[in-house]
Each structure stands twice: as structure tokens, then as C-alpha cells.
Motif scaffolding. Structure first.
Motif, mmCIF file in Angstrom:
data_model
loop_
_atom_site.group_PDB
_atom_site.id
_atom_site.type_symbol
_atom_site.label_atom_id
_atom_site.label_comp_id
_atom_site.label_asym_id
_atom_site.label_seq_id
_atom_site.Cartn_x
_atom_site.Cartn_y
_atom_site.Cartn_z
ATOM 1 N N UNK A 85 21.471 5.499 16.180
ATOM 2 C CA UNK A 85 21.015 6.104 17.431
ATOM 3 C C UNK A 85 20.872 5.054 18.522
ATOM 4 N N UNK A 86 20.346 3.883 18.154
ATOM 5 C CA UNK A 86 20.194 2.815 19.137
ATOM 6 C C UNK A 86 21.553 2.337 19.648
ATOM 7 N N UNK A 87 22.536 2.238 18.748
ATOM 8 C CA UNK A 87 23.878 1.824 19.163
ATOM 9 C C UNK A 87 24.478 2.826 20.141
ATOM 10 N N UNK A 88 24.270 4.121 19.855
ATOM 11 C CA UNK A 88 24.794 5.154 20.750
ATOM 12 C C UNK A 88 24.103 5.098 22.112
ATOM 13 N N UNK A 89 22.765 4.905 22.099
ATOM 14 C CA UNK A 89 22.037 4.818 23.364
ATOM 15 C C UNK A 89 22.495 3.615 24.179
ATOM 16 N N UNK A 90 22.658 2.465 23.516
ATOM 17 C CA UNK A 90 23.070 1.253 24.226
ATOM 18 C C UNK A 90 24.490 1.383 24.749
ATOM 19 N N UNK A 91 25.370 2.026 23.943
ATOM 20 C CA UNK A 91 26.747 2.236 24.401
ATOM 21 C C UNK A 91 26.767 3.152 25.617
#
Length: 440
Positions: free
Chosen positions: A395-401
Motif C-alpha cells: 500500500x505504501x509503494x502504491x501511495x508513493x508511486x
């Protein structure tokens, strides 16, 4: 020190006594008993006291007492290291000074609108509560605003204000102040920098110290829990399970850790909310309000939440990551056991943190007690915690992307606007001027 002293015996004006009575302030705390009388006498003050001891009222009440007798425009400036603390201080000035019509303005950075702040400053508030960087911006750029007439300066959490990230701004602000003023320094810890500023800017100050250099309140139970590094997350979840009915602040070292643990814990069914520096001011205040109103009972925070915030009824502080300095530990655990209430703190330590515990115990002049925690459920929880951790990381990777993509689109949009504007400006030029510029 006579702890039976009442506010009326400290010499405060009638309207302030009425406000204190309405707010259910029945007895002054030790720091208030020691600071208010010399404050009313007009003395400079250096106040050292544990967090939760009532420092805000100790400097706000003498200022409001003088304001009642000498109503005028900008009267006092209070500097605070965090936006949340600035809002909290302002709310206390508003509450204490409601009967005398005090006007308070908060000047902080982040996403707060500078133009709106400039308008509020133009209305000549009595009290300005500010973070140093944004206040210095207004001193340099806001037409007609200055601090040349103020009567009081307060540095709250002075040790933090004098650190490198604030120190330059504070020095510039001090140069813009009148020499004839009353100055208060307040902190939970007395550092060399605070002592140096005391010598440089205060005139024969009264030094009030209701604590030693580094101390915690007697009503705080302090424990350590030795945890293998690979078991930290599952151990935290197990602790939170055992504290389901309590209000808990979990302190971490980094924003990334706060975000991950907040998502993990929510996946596992906890009512948690994160608090860290890169959140907008609206998000920060929203997180604090949810925690204060018990919409969430777990606050996972960086050291942003360790300074000065008065959050009633925090039952337990868990130091998930050891702080960098012993004084930071004192500020963190000061979020619980406030105003005489009981509280508990747990310092989670790995095999790499033993040296920090030894230094801390030497500073506190006491040993922390081992925390007895049943580890039987760790094996049962491990798989669920690992799964929640993987989901959180994705989820964090998706938010940062997503943020990165929005940033690129914004930059392209700005570049496109600039390109179009250049074309329009060129099209509006007289042909002769354009030819002349080409030949030149």
C-alpha cells in the motif's frame, strides 16, 4: 513550597480568577506557584519543570494579568517548536483570557496561508503564538508588521528552539525585539544552550526549577522490554492486544515506520492513527483530534508529538524505537502521567540498544524495571502480523508511486503553462521589437 496555596493568593486579577474557576482550575501546580508571583512583579523567568506540570499557565497568567491593566495592541510573542504546540498554547490563552477579550493569533508554517496570516497580524492581536521560521518570514515580508512594541517574549520548549534547525531564526527574531521587555524561558530540561541564552538575553532572572536537569514524574511507572529485532513488530502487536482498553502513544524514529505501523495495526483491527512531520496541518490536527476524542485509541507518532502537547488521559507510552538522546525519552514519556495522574511507559529495546539503556539509567539515576509480558501468543500472531506487514508495504509503494506521478504531472502542467505564456507574450510583441531582438 506550600502546595495548599490557592490562585487567589498568587495576586492574579479578578477576571483571571473567575476564568480559572470556570475552567475548574482549583489548585496551582508547583511551577505555577513559583512563577506567577515573580511574573506579576515583572521579573524575567527561567522555568524548568517536567512536562505535564502546567508550564503554559505559569507564563500565560502573568502576561494576561498585565494585559488587563495595560490593554494595547501586540503585547506578547510566544515561540514554540511545533505547530501543534502553538495551537495548544493559543487555545489556553483564549480560555484564560476570554473574560478580558484577549485576541490571539497563531502564525505557523506548513500549508497555512501566508496572506490570511498577514491579514490577522494587521488586526493587531494581543498575543502572537508562532513557530520561528514562519514568524521570521512575516517580519521580513509583511508590510507594517514588527515586534518593536511587545512587552513579553516567551520561549516554550526553549531547549528545542535553540537547536540548529530553529536557532538561526530565533537569533534573527531576538534582534527584532525591543531590549526593554520581559522574557520567559520554559523547558523540561536545562541544556547548555538554554543556560547560554539565559546569560545573553535575560536581566537578573528568577530561576524556578521544580525538577532536576533530567527527571520524570514520580507517578510514572517505567519499564523496558528486551525484544529480538526480528520480533519487534509482532511484540508490539501483542502489547497492543493486551492494552486494548487503554489510550496508547507509540513513538517511532521515522515517518516511514509510523506510516507502516499505522496501516498494519489498522489491518489487524486496531483503532490507530499516525502523526509525523510531512502531514499537512489539517491532517495533523485531524489525527490529534481523533486521538483526543477517543475516535482512535492508538497514536503512532514521531518525536513531533513528544513536545508540550497536552493530551489528557494517555495511559501508556510505548517507545517502539529508542530515542536518540535521553532528554527525548523524557519528553516522550512526559505524554503520560500528567497533572498528578498515573501512567506507564515501556521502552522496547533490541540487542543493539543495551548501551542506550545504560546511559539513560545513569541520567535518570534509577534503573528501569523489566516488563513482564507473556510471549506465548507471539507464535500465533506471527503469520498474521507478517501478512499485514506485506499488505502495508504494498500500500505504501502504491501511495508513493501515486504521489510521484502527481508530482510529475504537476511539473509538466507548470512547464506547459510557462511555455504557453511565453508564446502569448511573444505574440503580443510588436513585429519591429521582435525583429530588433532577433538581430541583437
Amino acid at each position: 513550597m506550600d502546595t495548599s496555596t490557592s490562585f487567589s493568593e498568587l495576586g492574579l486579577s479578578g477576571p483571571l480568577l473567575e476564568a480559572l474557576d470556570q475552567l475548574k482550575f482549583s489548585k496551582p501546580t508547583p511551577i505555577q506557584i513559583e512563577c506567577i508571583p515573580p511574573g506579576i512583579e515583572g521579573r524575567d523567568i527561567v522555568g524548568i519543570a517536567p512536562t505535564g506540570s502546567g508550564k503554559t499557565a505559569a507564563f500565560a497568567l502573568p502576561i494576561l494579568h498585565y494585559l488587563w491593566d495595560n490593554p494595547q495592541g501586540l503585547f506578547a510573542c510566544v515561540l514554540a517548536p511545533t505547530r501543534e504546540l502553538a495551537h495548544q498554547i493559543a487555545s489556553q490563552f483564549d480560555a484564560f483570557g476570554a473574560a478580558i477579550g484577549v485576541r490571539t493569533t497563531v502564525i505557523i508554517g506548513g500549508d497555512e496561508d501566508r496572506v490570511r496570516q498577514a491579514v490577522m497580524l494587521a488586526k493587531r492581536p494581543h498575543i502572537v503564538v508562532a513557530t520561528p521560521g514562519r514568524l521570521l518570514d512575516h517580519l521580513k515580508a509583511t508590510k507594517g508588521f514588527n515586534l518593536r512594541s511587545i512587552k513579553f517574549l516567551v520561549l516554550d520548549e526553549a531547549d528545542r528552539l535553540l537547536e540548529s534547525d530553529f536557532g538561526i531564526a530565533v537569533d534573527e527574531i531576538l534582534k527584532a525585539l525591543p531590549k526593554e521587555r520581559t522574557t520567559y524561558l520554559f523547558s523540561a530540561t536545562l541544556t547548555d544552550k538554554v543556560a547560554k541564552l539565559q546569560r545573553a538575553n535575560l536581566r537578573n532572572p528568577v530561576r524556578v526549577q521544580v525538577s532536576t536537569k533530567y527527571t520524570t514524574v514520580s507517578s510514572l511507572l517505567q519499564y523496558y522490554l528486551l525484544v529480538p529485532l526480528v520480533k519487534k513488530e509482532v511484540t508490539l502487536v501483542s502489547l497492543l492486544n493486551s492494552m486494548a482498553q487503554n489510550s496508547v502513544i507509540v513513538f517511532v524514529r521515522t515517518k516511514a515506520c509510523a506510516r507502516k505501523l499505522a496501516i498494519m495495526s489498522r489491518i489487524l483491527g486496531f483503532r490507530s492513527v499516525p502523526l509525523y512531520g510531512e502531514m499537512t496541518q489539517t491532517q495533523r490536527l485531524g489525527a490529534l483530534n481523533r486521538f483526543k476524542s477517543e475516535g482512535s485509541n492508538i497514536l503512532i507518532a514521531t518525536d513531533l508529538a513528544s513536545r508540550g502537547l497536552d493530551i489528557p488521559c494517555v495511559d501508556i507510552v510505548i517507545n517502539y524505537d529508542c530515542p536518540t538522546h535521553s532528554k527525548d525519552y523524557i519528553h516522550r514519556v512526559g505524554r503520560t502521567a500528567r497533572a498528578g495522574r498515573a501512567g506507564k511507559s515501556i521502552l522496547m529495546t533490541t540487542q543493539y540498544d543495551v548501551e542506550f539503556i545504560q546511559r539513560l539509567e545513569k541520567v535518570l539515576n534509577r534503573q528501569l524495571d523489566p516488563y513482564l509480558h507473556d510471549e506465548a501468543e507471539l507464535g500465533v500472531l506471527q503469520e498474521r502480523v507478517d501478512g499485514a506487514g506485506r499488505v502495508a508495504m504494498n500500500q505504501l509503494k502504491e501511495e508513493d508511486a501515486g504521489k510521484s506521478k502527481k508530482g510529475r504531472q504537476k511539473r509538466r502542467h507548470i512547464a506547459s503553462d510557462n511555455w504557453d505564456r511565453d508564446d502569448e507574450e511573444e505574440a503580443d510583441l510588436p513585429r519591429t521589437s521582435f525583429k530588433k531582438s532577433r538581430r541583437s
